[in-house]
Design a protein around this motif. Sequence first.
Motif, PDB file in Angstrom:
ATOM      1  N   ILE A 189       3.749   4.852   4.203  1.00 48.89           N
ATOM      2  CA  ILE A 189       3.071   5.872   3.384  1.00 48.89           C
ATOM      3  C   ILE A 189       2.744   5.301   2.005  1.00 48.89           C
ATOM      4  CG2 ILE A 189       3.415   8.071   2.183  1.00 48.89           C
ATOM      5  CD1 ILE A 189       5.153   8.881   4.672  1.00 48.89           C
ATOM      6  N   LYS A 190       3.718   4.643   1.393  1.00 43.71           N
ATOM      7  CA  LYS A 190       3.498   4.052   0.069  1.00 43.71           C
ATOM      8  C   LYS A 190       2.388   3.010   0.118  1.00 43.71           C
ATOM      9  CE  LYS A 190       8.151   4.584  -1.929  1.00 43.71           C
ATOM     10  NZ  LYS A 190       9.351   3.850  -2.375  1.00 43.71           N
ATOM     11  N   GLN A 191       2.385   2.191   1.159  1.00 43.43           N
ATOM     12  CA  GLN A 191       1.356   1.161   1.297  1.00 43.43           C
ATOM     13  C   GLN A 191      -0.029   1.787   1.443  1.00 43.43           C
ATOM     14  OE1 GLN A 191       1.820  -2.382   1.258  1.00 43.43           O
ATOM     15  NE2 GLN A 191       3.758  -1.681   0.398  1.00 43.43           N
ATOM     16  N   LYS A 192      -0.131   2.800   2.278  1.00 44.88           N
ATOM     17  CA  LYS A 192      -1.438   3.409   2.557  1.00 44.88           C
ATOM     18  C   LYS A 192      -1.969   4.220   1.373  1.00 44.88           C
ATOM     19  CE  LYS A 192      -0.874   3.675   7.591  1.00 44.88           C
ATOM     20  NZ  LYS A 192      -0.803   4.563   8.775  1.00 44.88           N
ATOM     21  N   LEU A 193      -1.049   4.858   0.629  1.00 46.23           N
ATOM     22  CA  LEU A 193      -1.484   5.695  -0.490  1.00 46.23           C
ATOM     23  C   LEU A 193      -1.510   4.942  -1.813  1.00 46.23           C
ATOM     24  CD1 LEU A 193       0.271   9.115   0.259  1.00 46.23           C
ATOM     25  CD2 LEU A 193      -1.923   8.237   1.074  1.00 46.23           C
ATOM     26  N   GLY A 194      -0.982   3.733  -1.822  1.00 46.81           N
ATOM     27  CA  GLY A 194      -0.991   2.939  -3.045  1.00 46.81           C
ATOM     28  C   GLY A 194      -0.070   3.478  -4.115  1.00 46.81           C
ATOM     29  N   VAL A 195       1.086   4.010  -3.699  1.00 50.26           N
ATOM     30  CA  VAL A 195       2.062   4.525  -4.664  1.00 50.26           C
ATOM     31  C   VAL A 195       3.293   3.647  -4.650  1.00 50.26           C
ATOM     32  CG1 VAL A 195       1.206   6.879  -4.428  1.00 50.26           C
ATOM     33  CG2 VAL A 195       3.104   6.129  -2.988  1.00 50.26           C
ATOM     34  N   GLN A 196       4.017   3.660  -5.781  1.00 45.25           N
ATOM     35  CA  GLN A 196       5.164   2.759  -5.929  1.00 45.25           C
ATOM     36  C   GLN A 196       6.503   3.461  -5.782  1.00 45.25           C
ATOM     37  OE1 GLN A 196       4.658  -0.575  -6.274  1.00 45.25           O
ATOM     38  NE2 GLN A 196       2.481  -0.076  -6.075  1.00 45.25           N
ATOM     39  N   ASN A 197       6.542   4.751  -6.105  1.00 43.39           N
ATOM     40  CA  ASN A 197       7.827   5.458  -6.100  1.00 43.39           C
ATOM     41  C   ASN A 197       7.631   6.917  -5.695  1.00 43.39           C
ATOM     42  OD1 ASN A 197       6.900   6.845  -8.496  1.00 43.39           O
ATOM     43  ND2 ASN A 197       7.422   4.987  -9.637  1.00 43.39           N
ATOM     44  N   MET A 198       8.733   7.666  -5.667  1.00 49.30           N
ATOM     45  CA  MET A 198       8.677   9.045  -5.195  1.00 49.30           C
ATOM     46  C   MET A 198       7.896   9.948  -6.152  1.00 49.30           C
ATOM     47  SD  MET A 198      10.084   8.700  -2.362  1.00 49.30           S
ATOM     48  CE  MET A 198      10.233  10.397  -1.825  1.00 49.30           C
ATOM     49  N   ALA A 199       7.948   9.643  -7.448  1.00 50.87           N
ATOM     50  CA  ALA A 199       7.203  10.453  -8.413  1.00 50.87           C
ATOM     51  C   ALA A 199       5.698  10.322  -8.167  1.00 50.87           C
ATOM     52  CB  ALA A 199       7.550  10.032  -9.840  1.00 50.87           C
ATOM     53  N   GLU A 200       5.235   9.102  -7.925  1.00 58.82           N
ATOM     54  CA  GLU A 200       3.816   8.890  -7.650  1.00 58.82           C
ATOM     55  C   GLU A 200       3.430   9.499  -6.305  1.00 58.82           C
ATOM     56  OE1 GLU A 200       2.834   4.777  -7.940  1.00 58.82           O
ATOM     57  OE2 GLU A 200       3.264   4.653 -10.088  1.00 58.82           O
ATOM     58  N   LEU A 201       4.342   9.458  -5.351  1.00 51.86           N
ATOM     59  CA  LEU A 201       4.084  10.074  -4.049  1.00 51.86           C
ATOM     60  C   LEU A 201       3.895  11.585  -4.209  1.00 51.86           C
ATOM     61  CD1 LEU A 201       5.737   9.219  -0.709  1.00 51.86           C
ATOM     62  CD2 LEU A 201       5.693  11.596  -1.433  1.00 51.86           C
ATOM     63  N   ALA A 202       4.770  12.195  -5.016  1.00 55.22           N
ATOM     64  CA  ALA A 202       4.652  13.636  -5.258  1.00 55.22           C
ATOM     65  C   ALA A 202       3.345  13.971  -5.972  1.00 55.22           C
ATOM     66  CB  ALA A 202       5.842  14.130  -6.079  1.00 55.22           C
ATOM     67  N   MET A 203       2.959  13.147  -6.930  1.00 52.78           N
ATOM     68  CA  MET A 203       1.710  13.406  -7.654  1.00 52.78           C
ATOM     69  C   MET A 203       0.496  13.259  -6.738  1.00 52.78           C
ATOM     70  SD  MET A 203       2.302  14.548 -10.547  1.00 52.78           S
ATOM     71  CE  MET A 203       0.546  14.627 -10.934  1.00 52.78           C
TER      72      MET A 203
END
Length: 213
Positions: A189-203
């Motif tokens: 998920i992080k790789q596909k969405l280009g996020v580094q951590n849970m805070a960025e995932l939530a945003m």
Amino acid sequence: MTPELSARTVLLADDHAIVRMGFRLLLEGVGVHIVGEAESGEEAQRLAAELRPDVLVMDLSMPGCGGLAALERILARTPAQAVLIASAHADAVTARRALKLGARGYLCKRSPPGELLTAVARIAAGQTYIDPGIAPELARGDKSADPAEALTDKEFHVFLQLARGRSVNEVAATFHLSPNTVGTHLYHIKQKLGVQNMAELAMAAVRAGLIEV
């Protein structure tokens, strides 16, 4: 003009009793027979299999496996089951995902009460229904506004749960997976969405309109 609703059977699945009561009163007022009520995704699966309603009206945000996972499992078992998603999520991202999984219709809970009757009537008659408030955005199919478009269905389920602040262990228990499997999903998920951590995932979920801050 909507098709006849009298004598149709409906199963309601929503974890809020007051919502179920409102839906029941509206539908029974035009002759619909409410055959049962469910408070969780697991209960919705069991009752749908037992009662075989003309239409299952189901929320997405419920305890347990949740509405999307329940929808997927119900239609895997009974592909012909007509399902109307009635959700507080008034966005095309969630609607597109539910329709992709096989829901016949998507209704936003903020819609006027009469829209519930219209939606159930159309779906019971074998038609489809899209809430007028999100239909134009859904028709445009703007994938650039949908950071979850690249995710598989399982990844999307995990993404929603993690974005709402649940831990890897909690998500693993919800979906009957091992924590290692959920961790693998999280990595993808992080790789596909280009996020580094849970805070960025939530945003990312907030920007897509999937959760509120």
